[in-house]
Design an enzyme around this catalytic site. Structure first.
Site, PDB file in Angstrom:
ATOM      1  N   LYS A 262       8.971  14.078   4.816  1.00  0.00           N
ATOM      2  CA  LYS A 262       8.287  13.854   3.534  1.00  0.00           C
ATOM      3  C   LYS A 262       8.019  12.361   3.339  1.00  0.00           C
ATOM      4  O   LYS A 262       8.556  11.527   4.082  1.00  0.00           O
ATOM      5  CB  LYS A 262       9.169  14.392   2.397  1.00  0.00           C
ATOM      6  CG  LYS A 262      10.511  13.682   2.303  1.00  0.00           C
ATOM      7  CD  LYS A 262      11.519  14.441   1.457  1.00  0.00           C
ATOM      8  CE  LYS A 262      12.816  13.680   1.372  1.00  0.00           C
ATOM      9  NZ  LYS A 262      13.907  14.467   0.797  1.00  0.00           N
TER      10      LYS A 262
ATOM     11  N   TYR B 229       8.855 -19.939  -6.821  1.00  0.00           N
ATOM     12  CA  TYR B 229       8.747 -19.620  -8.247  1.00  0.00           C
ATOM     13  C   TYR B 229      10.097 -19.760  -8.946  1.00  0.00           C
ATOM     14  O   TYR B 229      11.122 -19.314  -8.428  1.00  0.00           O
ATOM     15  CB  TYR B 229       8.257 -18.184  -8.437  1.00  0.00           C
ATOM     16  CG  TYR B 229       6.796 -17.983  -8.133  1.00  0.00           C
ATOM     17  CD1 TYR B 229       5.814 -18.641  -8.873  1.00  0.00           C
ATOM     18  CD2 TYR B 229       6.400 -17.129  -7.111  1.00  0.00           C
ATOM     19  CE1 TYR B 229       4.460 -18.452  -8.596  1.00  0.00           C
ATOM     20  CE2 TYR B 229       5.051 -16.920  -6.835  1.00  0.00           C
ATOM     21  CZ  TYR B 229       4.093 -17.590  -7.588  1.00  0.00           C
ATOM     22  OH  TYR B 229       2.770 -17.396  -7.321  1.00  0.00           O
TER      23      TYR B 229
HETATM   24  C1  LIG Z   1      15.035  14.506   1.634  1.00  0.00           C
HETATM   25  C2  LIG Z   1      15.769  15.766   1.851  1.00  0.00           C
HETATM   26  C3  LIG Z   1      16.537  15.960   3.011  1.00  0.00           C
HETATM   27  C4  LIG Z   1      16.800  14.862   4.017  1.00  0.00           C
HETATM   28  O1  LIG Z   1      17.697  13.920   3.488  1.00  0.00           O
HETATM   29  P1  LIG Z   1      18.289  12.739   4.390  1.00  0.00           P
HETATM   30  O2  LIG Z   1      19.333  12.123   3.558  1.00  0.00           O
HETATM   31  O3  LIG Z   1      17.158  11.804   4.650  1.00  0.00           O
HETATM   32  O4  LIG Z   1      18.787  13.372   5.632  1.00  0.00           O
HETATM   33  C5  LIG Z   1      17.076  17.227   3.200  1.00  0.00           C
HETATM   34  N1  LIG Z   1      16.902  18.212   2.294  1.00  0.00           N
HETATM   35  C6  LIG Z   1      16.194  18.048   1.165  1.00  0.00           C
HETATM   36  C7  LIG Z   1      16.068  19.180   0.201  1.00  0.00           C
HETATM   37  C8  LIG Z   1      15.620  16.816   0.891  1.00  0.00           C
HETATM   38  O5  LIG Z   1      14.934  16.640  -0.252  1.00  0.00           O
END
Ligand SMILES: *Cc1c(COP(=O)(O)O)cnc(C)c1O
Length: 359
Positions: free
Chosen positions: A35, A254
């Site tokens: 994702k 800055y």
């Molecule tokens: C993002 C996510 C994962 C993966 O999480 P990591 O900590 O990156 O391994 C797994 N399951 C769900 C439902 C998620 O939203």
């Protein structure tokens, strides 16, 4: 011309990290979580490099559609499922699999005519209280799905752990208990994220859902990917564009927050928060120049940062600088910037050029 900022992606590291996860959970199938543009690494690029995964997970329908349009053939689960009929129809049309986490979705599914069934995962809320069905709702949904011509059987059960990286915590054990009460012991389950699959043996079910590990980064506070046997995929690089000598008392950047205490050879590096480098990275945050760690000084600007090169006399304009990645774990930069590595990886902006290598 070498771009001002580039994210060099070690494509071989993807396969290395996937193999490393397989060795940790040899009995499980791997749903690779890609994702958010594969945590900033490029959605289609990551899916292609991770072709050995048993399935992919994305957050949203749109991400799944992009993968299918790019010719990715594996199973693809949409973690948020659908929220309207159009989303459901896209899931059907692109052969995506919906995570069902609410009654509302179940109603919509039953009311919508589909030419053939879709794959679904049924999600239980076992204590995170984000998405998922309660114990009672879960039992009801399971019956309805078992009788539904809209879904392919069997329907695996899923949950998500809120605290898996806290290995001494009781929350995960409670969630695992809760899940067993809700989903029973028969069937296919998917429980563990990266931290869950490494730290919690009871979370190693038929399917695991690693995200951050695939990119070579540790989910555990105070640890790094290489310490887990992983290789960081992304190395963020920029270049020195100016060097100047400053005197004691000279203020830098800055707000003039950093004031030189000694004669200082200062370098300007062409990266800033406009690229996704964290503005909150304080003076002292390490930057890699000529294989040596030098400290960032003063505030991070939109397009530039300042570094102290006094102890790195060989550094010259146009030299390459590493902000994180190989030789400088992103976990460490996240700690300095009071954030988590996930955020740094996801937050690179459009103007950062991606360069694939297979080292
Ligand atoms: C993002 C996510 C994962 C993966 O999480 P990591 O900590 O990156 O391994 C797994 N399951 C769900 C439902 C998620 O939203």
């Amino acid at each position: 011309m070498v771009p001002a900022v580039r994210a060099v992606l070690d494509m071989a590291a993807f396969a290395h990290n996937l193999a490393c996860i397989r060795r940790s959970v040899p009995e499980s199938k791997i749903m690779a979580v890609i994702k958010a543009n594969a945590y900033g690494h490029g959605l289609v690029r990551a899916a292609t490099a991770l072709s050995g995964a048993d399935a992919f997970a994305v957050a949203r329908v749109e991400e799944g559609v992009v993968l299918r349009q790019a010719g990715i053939g594996q199973r693809i689960a949409v973690l948020q499922g659908f929220v309207d009929e159009e989303g459901l129809r896209l899931i059907h049309r692109y052969r995506l699999e919906a995570v069902l986490h609410s009654r509302f979705q179940l109603d919509l599914l039953e009311q919508t005519e589909l030419p053939d069934p879709i794959g679904v995962w049924l999600k239980a809320d076992t204590g995170m209280h984000r998405l998922g069905l309660s114990e009672l709702e879960f039992a009801e949904a399971r019956c309805r799905l078992a009788a539904s011509p809209r879904v392919r059987q069997p329907v695996p059960a899923m949950t998500h752990l809120a605290n898996a990286e806290a290995t001494g915590d009781t929350a995960t054990a409670l969630q695992l208990d809760h899940f067993q009460r809700t989903a029973g012991v028969v069937g296919e389950f998917s429980i563990a994220n990266s931290a869950g699959l490494l730290a919690w043996e009871a979370a190693r079910s038929a399917w695991v859902r690693p995200g951050i590990l695939l990119y070579g980064v540790s989910p555990f506070p105070g640890r790094t990917g290489p310490e887990e046997g992983l290789k960081p995929v992304m190395t963020l690089q920029s270049r020195i564009i100016a060097i100047k000598r400053l005197h004691p008392g000279d203020a830098v950047g800055y707000g003039g927050e950093f004031v030189c205490r000694r004669p200082t050879r200062m370098g300007i590096v062409a990266v800033g928060y406009g690229d996704g480098y964290p503005r909150r990275a304080p003076t002292g945050t390490p930057v890699l120049v000529c294989g040596r760690r030098v400290p960032l000084i003063g505030r991070v600007s939109m397009d530039m940062i300042s570094v102290d090169l006094t102890d790195c006399p060989e550094a010259e304009p146009a030299d390459t600088v590493t902000l994180w990645g190989q030789g400088l774990p992103v976990e460490e930069i996240a700690r300095y910037a009071d954030t988590i590595p996930y955020v740094l990886l996801c937050n690179l902006t459009q103007r950062v050029e991606m360069a694939e290598i297979s080292a």
